[in-house]
Design a protein around this motif. Structure first.
Motif, PDB file in Angstrom:
ATOM      1  N   HIS A   1      16.034  13.194  20.342  1.00 59.92           N
ATOM      2  CA  HIS A   1      15.184  12.572  19.326  1.00 59.92           C
ATOM      3  C   HIS A   1      15.014  11.079  19.643  1.00 59.92           C
ATOM      4  CE1 HIS A   1      16.088  16.279  17.216  1.00 59.92           C
ATOM      5  NE2 HIS A   1      15.177  15.978  16.297  1.00 59.92           N
ATOM      6  N   PRO A   2      13.915  10.473  19.193  1.00 66.37           N
ATOM      7  CA  PRO A   2      13.685   9.048  19.494  1.00 66.37           C
ATOM      8  C   PRO A   2      14.697   8.142  18.798  1.00 66.37           C
ATOM      9  CG  PRO A   2      11.650  10.148  18.801  1.00 66.37           C
ATOM     10  CD  PRO A   2      12.777  11.091  18.502  1.00 66.37           C
ATOM     11  N   ASN A   3      15.009   7.024  19.477  1.00 71.82           N
ATOM     12  CA  ASN A   3      15.786   5.993  18.791  1.00 71.82           C
ATOM     13  C   ASN A   3      14.873   4.944  18.155  1.00 71.82           C
ATOM     14  OD1 ASN A   3      14.989   4.519  21.052  1.00 71.82           O
ATOM     15  ND2 ASN A   3      17.016   4.586  22.011  1.00 71.82           N
ATOM     16  N   LEU A   4      13.563   5.013  18.462  1.00 70.70           N
ATOM     17  CA  LEU A   4      12.589   4.145  17.814  1.00 70.70           C
ATOM     18  C   LEU A   4      11.275   4.889  17.629  1.00 70.70           C
ATOM     19  CD1 LEU A   4      11.553   1.336  16.818  1.00 70.70           C
ATOM     20  CD2 LEU A   4      10.805   0.914  19.173  1.00 70.70           C
ATOM     21  N   ASP A   5      10.773   4.877  16.411  1.00 69.55           N
ATOM     22  CA  ASP A   5       9.395   5.284  16.096  1.00 69.55           C
ATOM     23  C   ASP A   5       8.736   4.072  15.455  1.00 69.55           C
ATOM     24  OD1 ASP A   5       9.199   8.408  16.377  1.00 69.55           O
ATOM     25  OD2 ASP A   5      11.118   8.014  15.382  1.00 69.55           O
ATOM     26  N   LEU A   6       7.627   3.630  16.007  1.00 71.04           N
ATOM     27  CA  LEU A   6       6.994   2.418  15.483  1.00 71.04           C
ATOM     28  C   LEU A   6       5.481   2.564  15.495  1.00 71.04           C
ATOM     29  CD1 LEU A   6       7.968  -1.243  16.068  1.00 71.04           C
ATOM     30  CD2 LEU A   6       5.617  -0.569  16.569  1.00 71.04           C
ATOM     31  N   VAL A   7       4.857   2.188  14.381  1.00 67.12           N
ATOM     32  CA  VAL A   7       3.405   2.166  14.247  1.00 67.12           C
ATOM     33  C   VAL A   7       2.995   0.719  14.004  1.00 67.12           C
ATOM     34  CG1 VAL A   7       1.400   2.976  12.942  1.00 67.12           C
ATOM     35  CG2 VAL A   7       3.387   4.490  13.277  1.00 67.12           C
ATOM     36  N   TYR A   8       2.150   0.214  14.879  1.00 68.71           N
ATOM     37  CA  TYR A   8       1.660  -1.154  14.762  1.00 68.71           C
ATOM     38  C   TYR A   8       0.172  -1.132  14.462  1.00 68.71           C
ATOM     39  CZ  TYR A   8      -0.007  -5.787  16.185  1.00 68.71           C
ATOM     40  OH  TYR A   8      -0.611  -7.015  16.218  1.00 68.71           O
ATOM     41  N   ASP A   9      -0.238  -1.872  13.422  1.00 72.17           N
ATOM     42  CA  ASP A   9      -1.643  -1.945  13.029  1.00 72.17           C
ATOM     43  C   ASP A   9      -2.042  -3.412  13.005  1.00 72.17           C
ATOM     44  OD1 ASP A   9      -4.169  -1.609  12.050  1.00 72.17           O
ATOM     45  OD2 ASP A   9      -3.552  -1.053  10.028  1.00 72.17           O
ATOM     46  N   GLY A  10      -2.782  -3.843  14.033  1.00 70.38           N
ATOM     47  CA  GLY A  10      -3.181  -5.242  14.102  1.00 70.38           C
ATOM     48  C   GLY A  10      -3.754  -5.578  15.460  1.00 70.38           C
ATOM     49  N   PRO A  11      -4.105  -6.864  15.656  1.00 71.26           N
ATOM     50  CA  PRO A  11      -4.697  -7.284  16.933  1.00 71.26           C
ATOM     51  C   PRO A  11      -3.645  -7.390  18.016  1.00 71.26           C
ATOM     52  CG  PRO A  11      -4.418  -9.184  15.478  1.00 71.26           C
ATOM     53  CD  PRO A  11      -4.031  -7.970  14.682  1.00 71.26           C
ATOM     54  N   PRO A  12      -3.992  -7.300  19.299  1.00 69.52           N
ATOM     55  CA  PRO A  12      -5.351  -7.013  19.763  1.00 69.52           C
ATOM     56  C   PRO A  12      -5.692  -5.531  19.708  1.00 69.52           C
ATOM     57  CG  PRO A  12      -3.908  -7.342  21.637  1.00 69.52           C
ATOM     58  CD  PRO A  12      -3.084  -7.621  20.429  1.00 69.52           C
ATOM     59  N   GLN A  13      -4.655  -4.648  19.680  1.00 73.33           N
ATOM     60  CA  GLN A  13      -4.902  -3.211  19.586  1.00 73.33           C
ATOM     61  C   GLN A  13      -3.768  -2.564  18.810  1.00 73.33           C
ATOM     62  OE1 GLN A  13      -5.210  -2.604  23.951  1.00 73.33           O
ATOM     63  NE2 GLN A  13      -7.113  -1.502  23.528  1.00 73.33           N
ATOM     64  N   SER A  14      -4.128  -1.671  17.909  1.00 67.84           N
ATOM     65  CA  SER A  14      -3.111  -0.895  17.201  1.00 67.84           C
ATOM     66  C   SER A  14      -2.544   0.167  18.139  1.00 67.84           C
ATOM     67  CB  SER A  14      -3.730  -0.236  15.965  1.00 67.84           C
ATOM     68  OG  SER A  14      -4.229  -1.217  15.076  1.00 67.84           O
ATOM     69  N   PHE A  15      -1.297   0.566  17.873  1.00 66.67           N
ATOM     70  CA  PHE A  15      -0.684   1.582  18.734  1.00 66.67           C
ATOM     71  C   PHE A  15       0.469   2.261  18.003  1.00 66.67           C
ATOM     72  CE2 PHE A  15       1.644  -2.352  19.598  1.00 66.67           C
ATOM     73  CZ  PHE A  15       2.971  -1.946  19.561  1.00 66.67           C
ATOM     74  N   VAL A  16       0.894   3.379  18.566  1.00 64.83           N
ATOM     75  CA  VAL A  16       2.078   4.118  18.122  1.00 64.83           C
ATOM     76  C   VAL A  16       2.982   4.280  19.330  1.00 64.83           C
ATOM     77  CG1 VAL A  16       2.964   6.272  17.152  1.00 64.83           C
ATOM     78  CG2 VAL A  16       0.755   5.364  16.368  1.00 64.83           C
ATOM     79  N   ILE A  17       4.291   3.996  19.167  1.00 66.96           N
ATOM     80  CA  ILE A  17       5.212   4.096  20.292  1.00 66.96           C
ATOM     81  C   ILE A  17       6.509   4.748  19.835  1.00 66.96           C
ATOM     82  CG2 ILE A  17       6.204   1.786  19.913  1.00 66.96           C
ATOM     83  CD1 ILE A  17       6.436   1.545  22.983  1.00 66.96           C
ATOM     84  N   THR A  18       7.071   5.579  20.695  1.00 68.17           N
ATOM     85  CA  THR A  18       8.429   6.096  20.500  1.00 68.17           C
ATOM     86  C   THR A  18       9.210   5.862  21.784  1.00 68.17           C
ATOM     87  OG1 THR A  18       7.940   8.332  21.275  1.00 68.17           O
ATOM     88  CG2 THR A  18       7.599   7.893  18.927  1.00 68.17           C
ATOM     89  N   THR A  19      10.512   5.594  21.623  1.00 65.06           N
ATOM     90  CA  THR A  19      11.403   5.475  22.785  1.00 65.06           C
ATOM     91  C   THR A  19      12.598   6.391  22.575  1.00 65.06           C
ATOM     92  OG1 THR A  19      12.672   3.610  21.859  1.00 65.06           O
ATOM     93  CG2 THR A  19      10.711   3.070  23.153  1.00 65.06           C
ATOM     94  N   THR A  20      13.028   7.002  23.668  1.00 64.36           N
ATOM     95  CA  THR A  20      14.147   7.954  23.623  1.00 64.36           C
ATOM     96  C   THR A  20      15.121   7.613  24.739  1.00 64.36           C
ATOM     97  OG1 THR A  20      12.610   9.652  22.826  1.00 64.36           O
ATOM     98  CG2 THR A  20      14.761  10.395  23.635  1.00 64.36           C
TER      99      THR A  20
END
Length: 559
Positions: A395-414
């Motif tokens: 399972h991921p140790n980080l789930d992160l949703v970023y909404d803002g400039p310059p580009q929004s993104f979703v990232i997970t790290t395991t």
């Protein structure tokens, strides 16, 4: 860059505020040895000093040659910095007193230049006989009035009302309304919060009204002087009180005298209540005559801070920033991480120059935090996620949703055997899968969150050295970069101002191994209360950046 780094990009819009927009003259670097050179000598060489016996026109054989005619041109310009602030050509209201008929009068000096060095008035001179120096910082006073900044009474006894005055943001708002000092109970000003604020003012970190501590007997002498509460902005409250007194028939000169000469004398600081040689008052430069309209005190054209000055443009920008900070506090208090009970949420404000510009909220079990954060002008972004020290396998140790400039993104790290497996989806882009070799712990996302996640490490009070990866985003490609966090416990007797009374205080050095594996790229001071991070001062260039827990139980907030 991560959220902590992004702070410094985001505050670039604030860099023109307050102290960076306040000008100061340079310092004279002449040493005692340099001063020994005689007139006309620049290098102090023996031949240039009195008593030299060599004839500079003698040739190698010892005979005297005819001297070449000396070509004299304009002297080489020499810039000698002068550490002083100059207000030129103003009408100076130096003080107020009652005459023999018990009528208030002002001492007014026409067309006068005020010279300030190291925060002290050193000269009051007719403008026609004053010459401005190359290193002077000049404020034009022509057709303007100069007066000592007023004092107000914030509270006559210790309690909630007095404590609210000790919030840095309120004292900044007071200064932006022309208020030089706020009289408060002595015990409060002499306590940890007062020492913190006075240190920040003395170091020009915040342009704030100075809290003046007065004992109980002294406070009784302020019964007839103006008390300004905390139910509205200090400037609005002061102007309202002035108008009420005018409507009641009080002489405008009496009102001004009470706010300056009288208040300073009652506080035991007469040097702060007038404009005369030796006084250390903060000075206001006003566009009109306050003896006719005392409310002008709350709308200064310029205000001095020691030997620095803040002009109207900076004042207005800071007022706007303060308004945004109040809105930001409200927004931060509404942050609610998904799936976290409201009672378990902790919040931290992020501020610089006492202006809140970002914040984050988190909650959950130790080592497993849900979080939600936002940043105001100029980026206006949000972040949501969950971070875990020991997630179930796979399972991921980080789930992160970023909404803002310059580009929004979703990232997970395991975590993997060699580092971190990354799954990234950038707005309007295809999914990306990659490996980031290095430490396999959850990456750095925000200083408050990163420390709270790992709070168990700090209980032993021993030096901590962490090798981590940092989530980098905001100004370029999204990625992970190696970082080293080195924590050293600070002895309680050596705690810096603003960290008195914390259970533990740590010095944090952040090292970028790719740039220099041993030298700290940034330094922070971190205070822990009840085993969790509560306050940090992060030195970033000219301005310190703070995060501070809110509500600040048992102490005023840093903002």
């Amino acid at each position: 860059m991560n959220r902590l780094q992004i702070m410094f990009d985001r505050i670039s819009g604030l860099r023109g505020l307050a102290l960076l927009a306040m000008l100061a003259a340079g310092c004279d670097g002449t040493t005692g040895d340099d001063a020994g050179s005689g007139p006309g000598s620049r290098d102090g060489s023996p031949a240039a000093k009195a008593g030299a016996t060599e004839d500079p026109s003698a040739n190698a054989e010892g005979s005297t040659a005819e001297a070449e005619p000396e070509m004299i041109g304009p002297p080489e310009p020499e810039f000698i910095p002068i550490d002083r602030l100059v207000i030129t050509g103003a009408t100076v209201l130096s003080g107020f007193q009652k005459n023999a008929d018990d009528v208030w009068a002002a001492t007014a000096l026409q067309d006068t230049t005020v010279v300030i060095e190291s925060g002290e008035v050193v000269r009051l001179v007719a403008s026609s006989s004053f010459q401005i120096g190359l290193g002077d910082v000049v404020v034009t006073g022509r057709d303007r009035f100069v007066i000592a900044a007023p004092f107000i009474v914030g509270a006559r006894s210790e309690g909630e009302e007095a404590s609210r005055w000790m919030e840095g943001g309120r004292l900044v708002d007071a200064a932006l309304a022309g208020i030089g000092g706020v009289v408060l109970p002595e015990g409060l000003v002499d306590g940890p919060a007062g020492r913190c604020i006075l240190d920040r003012i003395a170091n020009f970190e915040i342009p704030a009204a100075t809290p003046i501590g007065v004992d109980a007997d002294g406070l009784r002498s302020f019964e007839d002087l103006m008390v300004v509460g905390t139910d509205s902005l200090p400037g609005d409250a002061l102007e309202r009180s002035i108008r009420e007194r005018i409507a009641a028939g009080m002489d405008p000169l009496r009102i001004i005298a009470d706010l300056t000469t009288g208040a300073a004398a009652a506080a035991g600081r007469p040097d702060l209540g007038g404009v005369e040689v030796g006084s250390r008052s903060r000075l206001l430069v006003l566009d009109g005559d306050p003896t006719r309209d005392p409310t002008l005190l709350t709308r200064p054209h310029a205000m001095t801070f020691g030997d620095r000055v803040m002009r109207r443009a900076e004042i207005e920008v800071l007022r706007d920033a303060s308004d945004r900070g109040r809105d930001m506090r409200t927004s931060i208090m509404q942050l609610t991480p998904e799936g976290i009970d409201t009672a378990d949420i902790r919040r931290w404000y992020t501020s610089t120059q006492a202006q809140v510009f970002a914040g984050i909220a988190a909650g959950g079990a130790e080592g497993d935090l849900g979080f939600s954060g936002l940043t105001g002008q100029p980026r206006f972004d949000r972040v949501e996620g969950r971070i875990r020290l020991e997630p179930p396998e796979g399972h991921p140790n980080l789930d992160l949703v970023y909404d803002g400039p310059p580009q929004s993104f979703v990232i997970t790290t395991t975590s993997t055997d060699t580092g971190l497996a990354v799954d990234l989806v950038i707005e309007q882009g295809d999914p990306i899968e990659a490996d980031s070799p290095g430490p396999a712990s959850p990456p750095i996302v925000d200083l408050a969150i990163d420390l709270d996640l790992r709070r168990a490490l700090f209980r032993a009070g021993e030096e901590i050295d962490l090798e981590l990866q940092e989530l980098v985003y905001g100004n370029g490609p999204i990625g992970l970069a190696p970082r080293r966090y080195r924590f050293t416990l600070i002895d309680s007797d050596a705690c810096p101002p603003c960290f008195d009374g914390y259970d533990q205080t740590w010095r944090l050095e952040i090292i970028d191994p790719e740039q220099d594996p041993e030298t700290a790229a940034a330094v922070a001071i971190v205070g822990f209360r009840d085993g969790r991070p509560s306050r940090a001062r992060f030195d970033a260039g000219a301005d310190a950046v703070w995060f501070d827990e809110h509500p600040a139980i048992g102490r005023p907030a840093i903002d």
